[in-house]
Design a protein around this motif. Structure first.
Motif, PDB file in Angstrom:
ATOM      1  N   UNK A 711      98.380  35.374  47.040  1.00  0.00           N
ATOM      2  CA  UNK A 711      97.333  34.365  47.067  1.00  0.00           C
ATOM      3  C   UNK A 711      96.211  34.729  46.103  1.00  0.00           C
ATOM      4  N   UNK A 712      95.540  33.674  45.657  1.00  0.00           N
ATOM      5  CA  UNK A 712      94.318  33.823  44.881  1.00  0.00           C
ATOM      6  C   UNK A 712      93.182  33.261  45.729  1.00  0.00           C
ATOM      7  N   UNK A 713      92.221  34.101  46.096  1.00  0.00           N
ATOM      8  CA  UNK A 713      91.096  33.656  46.935  1.00  0.00           C
ATOM      9  C   UNK A 713      89.851  33.478  46.070  1.00  0.00           C
ATOM     10  N   UNK A 714      89.304  32.262  46.092  1.00  0.00           N
ATOM     11  CA  UNK A 714      88.139  31.920  45.285  1.00  0.00           C
ATOM     12  C   UNK A 714      86.973  31.566  46.204  1.00  0.00           C
ATOM     13  N   UNK A 715      85.791  32.037  45.853  1.00  0.00           N
ATOM     14  CA  UNK A 715      84.582  31.738  46.619  1.00  0.00           C
ATOM     15  C   UNK A 715      83.738  30.716  45.868  1.00  0.00           C
ATOM     16  N   UNK A 716      83.329  29.655  46.595  1.00  0.00           N
ATOM     17  CA  UNK A 716      82.486  28.592  46.054  1.00  0.00           C
ATOM     18  C   UNK A 716      81.227  28.443  46.910  1.00  0.00           C
ATOM     19  N   UNK A 717      80.274  27.656  46.407  1.00  0.00           N
ATOM     20  CA  UNK A 717      79.092  27.266  47.184  1.00  0.00           C
ATOM     21  C   UNK A 717      79.331  25.878  47.781  1.00  0.00           C
ATOM     22  N   UNK A 718      79.041  25.738  49.053  1.00  0.00           N
ATOM     23  CA  UNK A 718      79.411  24.532  49.775  1.00  0.00           C
ATOM     24  C   UNK A 718      78.795  23.249  49.287  1.00  0.00           C
ATOM     25  N   UNK A 719      77.657  23.301  48.595  1.00  0.00           N
ATOM     26  CA  UNK A 719      76.971  22.084  48.164  1.00  0.00           C
ATOM     27  C   UNK A 719      77.285  21.686  46.728  1.00  0.00           C
ATOM     28  N   UNK A 720      78.079  22.482  46.011  1.00  0.00           N
ATOM     29  CA  UNK A 720      78.439  22.102  44.641  1.00  0.00           C
ATOM     30  C   UNK A 720      79.276  20.831  44.666  1.00  0.00           C
ATOM     31  N   UNK A 721      78.961  19.880  43.763  1.00  0.00           N
ATOM     32  CA  UNK A 721      79.656  18.591  43.764  1.00  0.00           C
ATOM     33  C   UNK A 721      79.844  18.108  42.330  1.00  0.00           C
ATOM     34  N   UNK A 722      80.635  17.055  42.187  1.00  0.00           N
ATOM     35  CA  UNK A 722      80.902  16.429  40.885  1.00  0.00           C
ATOM     36  C   UNK A 722      81.478  17.438  39.896  1.00  0.00           C
ATOM     37  N   UNK A 738      88.615  19.713  43.040  1.00  0.00           N
ATOM     38  CA  UNK A 738      87.466  18.828  42.944  1.00  0.00           C
ATOM     39  C   UNK A 738      86.462  19.257  44.016  1.00  0.00           C
ATOM     40  N   UNK A 739      85.297  19.672  43.584  1.00  0.00           N
ATOM     41  CA  UNK A 739      84.237  20.063  44.512  1.00  0.00           C
ATOM     42  C   UNK A 739      83.344  18.857  44.774  1.00  0.00           C
ATOM     43  N   UNK A 740      83.187  18.506  46.048  1.00  0.00           N
ATOM     44  CA  UNK A 740      82.449  17.305  46.425  1.00  0.00           C
ATOM     45  C   UNK A 740      81.191  17.596  47.240  1.00  0.00           C
ATOM     46  N   UNK A 741      80.839  18.853  47.400  1.00  0.00           N
ATOM     47  CA  UNK A 741      79.638  19.189  48.145  1.00  0.00           C
ATOM     48  C   UNK A 741      79.758  18.936  49.627  1.00  0.00           C
ATOM     49  N   UNK A 742      80.934  19.165  50.174  1.00  0.00           N
ATOM     50  CA  UNK A 742      81.199  18.801  51.569  1.00  0.00           C
ATOM     51  C   UNK A 742      81.270  20.015  52.508  1.00  0.00           C
ATOM     52  N   UNK A 743      80.893  21.188  52.026  1.00  0.00           N
ATOM     53  CA  UNK A 743      81.073  22.388  52.855  1.00  0.00           C
ATOM     54  C   UNK A 743      79.765  23.036  53.290  1.00  0.00           C
ATOM     55  N   UNK A 744      78.686  22.281  53.255  1.00  0.00           N
ATOM     56  CA  UNK A 744      77.432  22.767  53.801  1.00  0.00           C
ATOM     57  C   UNK A 744      76.728  23.785  52.939  1.00  0.00           C
ATOM     58  N   UNK A 745      75.582  24.245  53.438  1.00  0.00           N
ATOM     59  CA  UNK A 745      74.765  25.191  52.682  1.00  0.00           C
ATOM     60  C   UNK A 745      75.213  26.621  52.975  1.00  0.00           C
ATOM     61  N   UNK A 746      76.386  26.938  52.489  1.00  0.00           N
ATOM     62  CA  UNK A 746      76.920  28.283  52.685  1.00  0.00           C
ATOM     63  C   UNK A 746      78.046  28.497  51.683  1.00  0.00           C
ATOM     64  N   UNK A 747      78.421  29.749  51.503  1.00  0.00           N
ATOM     65  CA  UNK A 747      79.570  30.064  50.660  1.00  0.00           C
ATOM     66  C   UNK A 747      80.846  29.943  51.488  1.00  0.00           C
TER      67      UNK A 747
END
Length: 788
Positions: A711-722, A738-747
């Motif tokens: 597996x490849x595990x990637x960390x994103x910020x929950x509010x990143x969108x577009x 596609x990051x839509x900002x749907x994962x809240x204010x957390x990583x």
């Protein structure tokens, strides 16, 4: 040909040049020439001799090979491996020239003398063949620098910090002249600096500032030195052009914007700011350098005098990572902080600068060389229970090896300073000073810190009047420092962090004895973190807890061989101070009959560690150790241990399945994973680095030598969108994101399965690429892990 022991060191020489204004040199301290201060037997003389053996064990022809290759000349042997044949080719040779020059000036060793002559002669052939003043080992030098001079500054991003690399040789040529009097090196330095001037002149100010975003060492410092040597303004103008305004401007405004910056990229820039200030009376540059020193030393420095985690400045308000990481303070950082300290002290003669210098010298620099084998340390973990890795002469070519061979060749540089008839004694190191201007020899005899005293014997043909300024260290309590002359006590009014001044007519045989009573003290980690270090006088005390499970203790030639990769002992199981007692120092008792050895009975937990001995950290080698002790009360212990245990279990489970990982946006991890990119930028959000690319891409090479990746595990910020981008592994598409900002204010993390055929086809290497779709954003990516 080398003149016997060139009579001035860098700063004393340059400030005496005839074109220097009175304002520049009036009342300014000068340092003595290296040849005028001889180390006498003691811990520093031993370290110097160990370094000498390491320097002579290095193969000069292997270090020269990249220079000959890039000049189109036949090499006598292949280059070293490790960092010397994977992109940073030639960087050690610059340090090597400096170390040879310093060691010769200090010891008059003719083998070192001859080695330096040989290396300079070979480098001169390279410079002559190049025909343009350039002398460097950067792979593909000719094409790279032609592209840059035509304005293609992006070409620099495809190489491993090329300006940082060639700055080492620029500084080496300077040192060969200033320490060892090599006139050929001076001529080569000026020609090389002409090349730097030409390059700076070929780029606009905007292009230069883009260039300076990449680590470039202290090019501005050496150009300012060349201005001082020649008086030619073009070198000073180039020094200004090589000054990075993104760092300079906040410092001038007294703003600390250092969080998350690569520490050793910034310190040499500031050394350059200070050097420009000194040669051109630039008060703004001087203020920037002084503010930097103060904020780094007062807010970002740990007990040993070092700084940084994973080579970056951790947040000044949060030192959690300092305790957790195995990649603690980097030796190069302290090497450069001591250079800066030497500069600011020369301008102000404040004892606080020497207090810091002494702390870093004994507790970091001295501790980073193996006393028998001579290997050098890159990272010194502050994590309780971890260990350090040592270099070997023919396998390890890290930056901290380059600075390391210099570190232990210049222990005499700060012991004394002078101005007119004022002599300043800064460090209590056994040594003999030849003060030629006054016709005086002073011999300092001491076993400090093994004993709490030092003495000075005056030798002179004729009685001499001068003022002796003896440093009153911050670690001696008020009124406790005593002095006698020829056996008679002398009344003094000095206080800690000042100078005790004796103004008299001195005659041959006068003997000054200084008592330096040391006390045990406890110092908290910065930012109120609940860990403390123990000092006795200026010396950090640490405890050896064993020598099990230390793989890679002596480094091989692997790219990351400088990191202590052995298991991290759980923090909740490490020795800590548990007591209701507020004055922990009072509970730490000396062990009778053992100098600088202490115990802390009844306050160390767990009980199995109760009999640990605390000794100077510089004496601990080949072992796991504790410098910082968690401080708890019996009431708080259980809750803290439960939390630590839970955190450690989770971290251990993740580490067990992690094959390789990258911290995007952090300089060294990206370099270690051969980052490439187009239209990509980095940043910091919520105290974490990231990388992204608008309409472009970025990639890393991850290792999977056992072909175990699943597996490849990637960390994103929950509010990143577009944001739309593809993830490719070895050019095979494995995910459309596609990051839509749907994962809240957390990583948050996402695991992407890796096809077995892609893993197998990689043959141990996986190129992970993030490519934007159309003109969208790829990322931001905060962490990449390759998992079993």
């Amino acid at each position: 040909m080398i003149k016997p022991l060139f009579p001035f060191l860098l700063f004393s020489c340059i400030t005496c040049l005839p074109f220097a204004s009175d304002a520049q040199v009036k009342n300014k301290l000068e340092y003595f020439a290296a040849s005028d201060v001889q180390l006498l037997p003691g811990i520093f003389k031993s370290a110097e001799q160990t370094d000498l053996k390491y320097i002579l064990a290095l193969d000069a022809d292997k270090l020269l090979a990249p220079y000959l290759r890039e000049a189109g000349l036949p090499a006598k042997t292949e280059s070293y491996s490790n960092w010397e044949n994977s992109g940073l080719d030639g960087h050690i040779a610059g340090h090597y020239v400096s170390a040879l020059a310093m060691m010769y000036a200090n010891t008059s060793n003719m083998q070192v003398h001859d080695r330096l002559l040989y290396v300079i002669d070979e480098l001169e052939k390279c410079q002559q063949k190049n025909g343009n003043g350039y002398v460097g080992g950067v792979p593909g030098s000719n094409q790279l620098w032609q592209s840059v001079m035509k304005g293609d500054v992006q070409a620099l991003q495809k190489k491993w910090v090329p300006f940082y690399n060639i700055h080492k040789m620029q500084a080496g040529l300077r040192d060969a002249y200033l320490y060892a009097g090599n006139e050929k090196a001076k001529a080569m330095l000026i020609k090389f600096s002409d090349w730097f001037v030409q390059l700076a002149s070929s780029l606009s100010d905007k292009q230069m500032q883009e260039v300076l975003r990449i680590e470039h060492g202290g090019v501005n410092e050496v150009l300012a030195d060349v201005y001082a040597l020649t008086g030619d303004r073009k070198y000073l103008d180039a020094a200004y052009k090589f000054s990075h305004k993104a760092i300079l401007d906040p410092l001038k405004a007294k703003q600390d914007k250092l969080n998350h910056l690569h520490a050793n990229t910034q310190i040499p820039k500031v050394i350059g700011f200070k050097r420009i200030a000194d040669v051109n009376n630039d008060t703004a540059y001087n203020a920037a350098a002084t503010f930097f020193w103060n904020t780094v030393v007062n807010n970002r420095t740990v007990a040993i005098g070092g700084n940084s985690v994973r080579e970056h400045f951790n947040p000044a308000t949060n030192f959690t990572s300092m305790i957790q990481s195995e990649e603690g303070p980097e030796t190069c950082n302290t090497y450069n902080m001591l250079k800066l300290t030497k500069q600011v002290y020369q301008s102000e003669a404040l004892v606080k600068y020497v207090d810091y210098y002494e702390r870093a010298l004994y507790n970091h620099i001295l501790s980073t060389q193996h006393p028998e084998k001579g290997g050098f340390v890159y990272f010194t973990p502050m994590r309780p229970g971890h260990y350090r890795v040592y270099s070997q002469p023919h396998t390890s070519m890290w930056c901290c090896v380059g600075s390391g061979i210099e570190n232990h060749a210049k222990y005499n540089e700060m012991i004394y300073a002078h101005s007119g008839i004022d002599l300043y004694v800064n460090l209590f190191i056994p040594s003999k000073l030849q003060w030629k201007e006054q016709g005086v020899t002073i011999t300092q005899e001491t076993k400090f810190p093994e004993e709490e005293r030092t003495s000075f014997t005056i030798s002179t043909k004729h009685s001499k009047a001068f003022r002796l300024h003896i440093r009153y260290p911050s670690w001696v309590t008020a009124g406790a420092m005593k002095i006698s002359i020829n056996g008679k006590a002398v009344a003094t009014k000095a206080s800690p962090s000042s100078y005790l001044i004796v103004d008299r007519l001195w005659k041959a045989g006068d003997k000054v004895v200084v008592q330096l009573p040391m006390r045990t003290a406890v110092e908290p980690m910065p930012a109120g973190f609940n860990y403390v270090a123990v000092f006795h006088g200026p010396v950090v005390l640490a405890a050896k807890i064993g020598n099990d499970a230390m793989p890679g203790l002596y480094a091989d030639d692997s790219r990351m061989g400088h990191v202590a990769k052995g298991p991290k002992y759980p923090l909740h199981e490490m020795p800590m101070f548990v007591t209701e007692q507020q004055d922990i120092a009072a509970a730490i008792k000396p062990v009778p009959g053992k100098p600088l050895t202490f115990k802390a009975p009844n306050i160390i937990h767990p009980a199995k560690y109760d009999k640990l001995e605390l000794v100077p950290f510089y004496k601990i080698h080949d072992a796991r150790y504790v410098i910082y002790w968690q401080k708890e009360t019996p009431a708080s212990l259980q809750a803290i241990q439960e939390k630590l245990a839970a955190d450690e279990i989770a971290a251990a489970q993740l580490a067990a399945i992690t094959i390789d990982q990258v911290k995007p946006g952090e300089q060294q991890p990206e370099s270690d994973h051969f980052m490439q990119s187009e239209k990509s930028t980095t940043g910091v959000f919520s105290d974490r680095h990231f990388r992204e690319a608008r309409g472009g891409w970025f990639s890393y090479v991850l290792k999977d030598q056992q072909l175990q990746a699943k597996k490849l595990r990637i960390t994103y910020w929950g509010m990143d969108r577009n944001r739309k981008f593809n993830i490719l592994v070895n050019d095979t598409l494995i995910a459309q994101v596609e990051l839509k900002g749907e994962n809240g204010e957390d990583f948050y993390t996402v695991d992407y399965p890796l096809p077995a055929e892609v893993v197998a086809g990689g043959k141990g290497s996986l190129v992970v690429k993030f490519a934007a779709v159309d003109n969208s954003l790829a990322g931001a990516v905060y962490d990449i892990k390759l998992l079993k």
